[in-house]
Design an enzyme around this catalytic site. Structure first.
Site, mmCIF file in Angstrom:
data_model
loop_
_atom_site.group_PDB
_atom_site.id
_atom_site.type_symbol
_atom_site.label_atom_id
_atom_site.label_comp_id
_atom_site.label_asym_id
_atom_site.label_seq_id
_atom_site.Cartn_x
_atom_site.Cartn_y
_atom_site.Cartn_z
ATOM 1 N N GLN A 286 7.450 0.949 0.247
ATOM 2 C CA GLN A 286 8.027 2.274 0.447
ATOM 3 C C GLN A 286 8.373 2.898 -0.903
ATOM 4 O OE1 GLN A 286 8.362 4.070 3.157
ATOM 5 N NE2 GLN A 286 7.755 2.528 4.681
ATOM 6 N N TYR A 319 1.361 -4.980 11.032
ATOM 7 C CA TYR A 319 1.110 -4.225 9.795
ATOM 8 C C TYR A 319 2.267 -4.528 8.836
ATOM 9 C CZ TYR A 319 -1.752 -1.657 13.202
ATOM 10 O OH TYR A 319 -2.622 -1.318 14.214
ATOM 11 N N GLU A 343 -0.869 -8.887 8.958
ATOM 12 C CA GLU A 343 -1.255 -7.887 7.964
ATOM 13 C C GLU A 343 -2.750 -8.004 7.688
ATOM 14 O OE1 GLU A 343 -1.976 -5.184 5.291
ATOM 15 O OE2 GLU A 343 -0.024 -5.266 6.291
ATOM 16 N N ASP A 386 4.590 -0.976 12.270
ATOM 17 C CA ASP A 386 4.662 -0.093 11.092
ATOM 18 C C ASP A 386 3.253 0.168 10.569
ATOM 19 O OD1 ASP A 386 5.467 1.344 8.873
ATOM 20 O OD2 ASP A 386 6.115 -0.403 7.731
ATOM 21 N N CYS A 413 4.996 7.186 9.364
ATOM 22 C CA CYS A 413 5.079 8.177 8.277
ATOM 23 C C CYS A 413 4.280 9.434 8.632
ATOM 24 C CB CYS A 413 4.582 7.577 6.967
ATOM 25 S SG CYS A 413 2.859 7.033 7.022
#
Length: 457
Positions: A286, A319, A343, A386, A413
């Protein structure tokens, strides 16, 4: 309507062909649209205008147009009737009016910098509400919350930034939707440590891209150099010699994802929620200095308050990246619980293994989320989702519902992909229980949401 001859832009080349790029028009600005644009109309044609505010009358310059286009794009070059929410832009290179007066477009990356922060957040809330209504059928107004201690000016929050290089070897940034690279001399949105590197003073000839990571915890920064094809090792080492000695430097190949050590480490150490994280090269983290703590807090609060995250629980982190959420989830479920961390990117998965080393309750799997879910056939008490900007998608949403978790914390996002996925959950009999939105990207159109999704029954 003001004529071209009266305009301070009359010296600029203006194409009189209706709809040709470079044409200047006067328009009234309507509502904000997803993506940082504002809607205007000219003779029935929709124009997406950047650097405007609803309610303004402005002169615009078409930047992307044509008679066959469904809509046109434009920049504001002059404000004729200003909104009370308009403020002086904090960054000369990103100021549309000043840039076009100098003869060219502004850099991207601060497209709302001319709007007061309070009004920016209200406009982002409008975008979120519109996407939820259109794509998920939800009537829901959500405040976009300011983040961190220093949210009075919205500057100095970026821990990461990517740059292009001009044809003269100077650090630069692209204009919006353009191959044009404009030189820059500052990055006001970045942490002071990034500006202190003064990369704009260097001759970067032979480099195509520069990525910089300056961790918020003050640990050693990392500069990544992507050499152009044919750049000699001697040239790369010449640039290396100009860089501060206490900074790690690596070369990287974006197409192959390869990171090669030049000096120091090929990774940075980040900190959040009582844990340290190794993040290699371009690995995802982030970018707002306060984002990791903010998002971990929102996710764990939702899941804990609902009783979905407690000692002995089975949780999935999808993720998962380098493990930002995995580590605090492992703390919460304890040694009697389990966390599956999935991931797709091999580098990020390797980082997660290092970051979660010694956590026996954590299983780290590298692979596509849909494939891992299909093969594992496990059920979970709760899931943290995410995904990247494109969202999870219909296949993953269906698989998740089939695994039967009691709750899903969805971190997004992008309001559009979030609302679309939420629509898929609704079709499957699930509902949005709670939603928070955070202004993790001040002066840009981006925002972050955390939603708690549960079965309707």
């Amino acid at each position: 309507m003001t004529s071209h001859s009266n305009s301070p832009h009359a010296d600029h080349p203006v194409n009189d062909h209706q709809g040709a790029s470079g044409t200047e028009l006067v328009v009234d600005i309507g509502p904000i649209a997803h993506g940082g644009h504002f809607v205007a109309r000219h003779e029935g044609r929709v124009i997406f205008v950047r650097h405007a505010i609803p309610g303004e009358k402005v002169r615009i310059r078409l930047t992307d147009s044509g008679d066959s286009s469904r809509f046109w794009r434009a920049d504001v070059v002059e404000v004729l009737e200003a909104s009370p929410h308009r403020v002086p832009h904090f960054w000369k290179a990103a100021d549309s009016q000043a840039s076009w007066r100098r003869g060219g477009p502004p850099v991207g990356g601060a497209e709302l910098g001319h709007i007061s922060l309070e009004r920016q957040r209200a406009l982002k809330a409008e975008v979120l509400a519109e996407q939820l209504k259109r794509l998920a059928g939800l009537d829901l107004a959500t405040e976009v919350e300011a983040v961190g201690d220093h949210h009075d000016d919205g500057l100095g929050w970026r821990t990461r930034a990517g740059f292009a290089v001009t044809s003269k070897g100077r650090l630069g940034m692209h204009a919006h939707r353009s191959d044009v690279v404009l030189p820059i001399k500052e990055m006001p949105l970045a942490l002071p440590g990034l500006n202190d590197l003064k990369l704009w003073d260097l001759d970067l000839s032979g480099i195509a891209r520069v990525e910089v990571a300056v961790p918020a915890n003050g640990s050693r920064p990392l500069i990544l150099l992507a050499p152009e094809e044919g750049t000699s090792p001697k040239r790369v080492h010449s640039i290396l010699s100009q860089l501060p000695p206490d900074v790690s430097v690596a070369s990287f190949d974006p197409s192959k994802g390869e990171v090669l050590q030049l000096r120091g480490r090929t990774w940075v150490q980040e900190s959040a929620a009582g844990h340290d994280y190794r993040v290699t090269g371009e690995g995802f983290w982030q970018i707002h200095k306060d984002a990791p703590e903010t998002l971990v807090g929102a996710v764990t609060d939702y899941l804990s308050r609902g009783g979905y995250l407690q000692p002995g629980a089975a949780v999935a982190d999808l993720y998962a990246g380098a493990g930002l959420f995995t580590a605090p989830l492992a703390d919460a479920v304890g040694v009697t619980g389990s966390v599956l961390s999935v991931e797709g990117a091999p580098g990020a998965s390797r980082d997660a293994r290092k970051n979660l080393h010694g956590e026996a309750q954590v299983e780290i799997v590298q692979g596509r989320v849909e494939r891992v879910l299909h093969q594992s056939a496990r059920s979970f008490d709760s899931v943290v989702l995410d995904p990247p900007r494109a969202g999870a998608g219909k296949a993953v949403v269906k698989q998740l519902m089939a695994t039967g978790p009691r709750a899903i914390a969805y971190v997004s996002c992008d309001p559009a992909s979030f609302a679309r996925d939420l629509g898929y959950f609704h079709q499957g009999g699930w509902r949005l229980e709670s939603l928070r939105a955070f202004d993790l990207y001040p002066h840009t159109h981006h925002l972050e949401t955390v939603g708690l999704i549960v079965p309707s029954a």
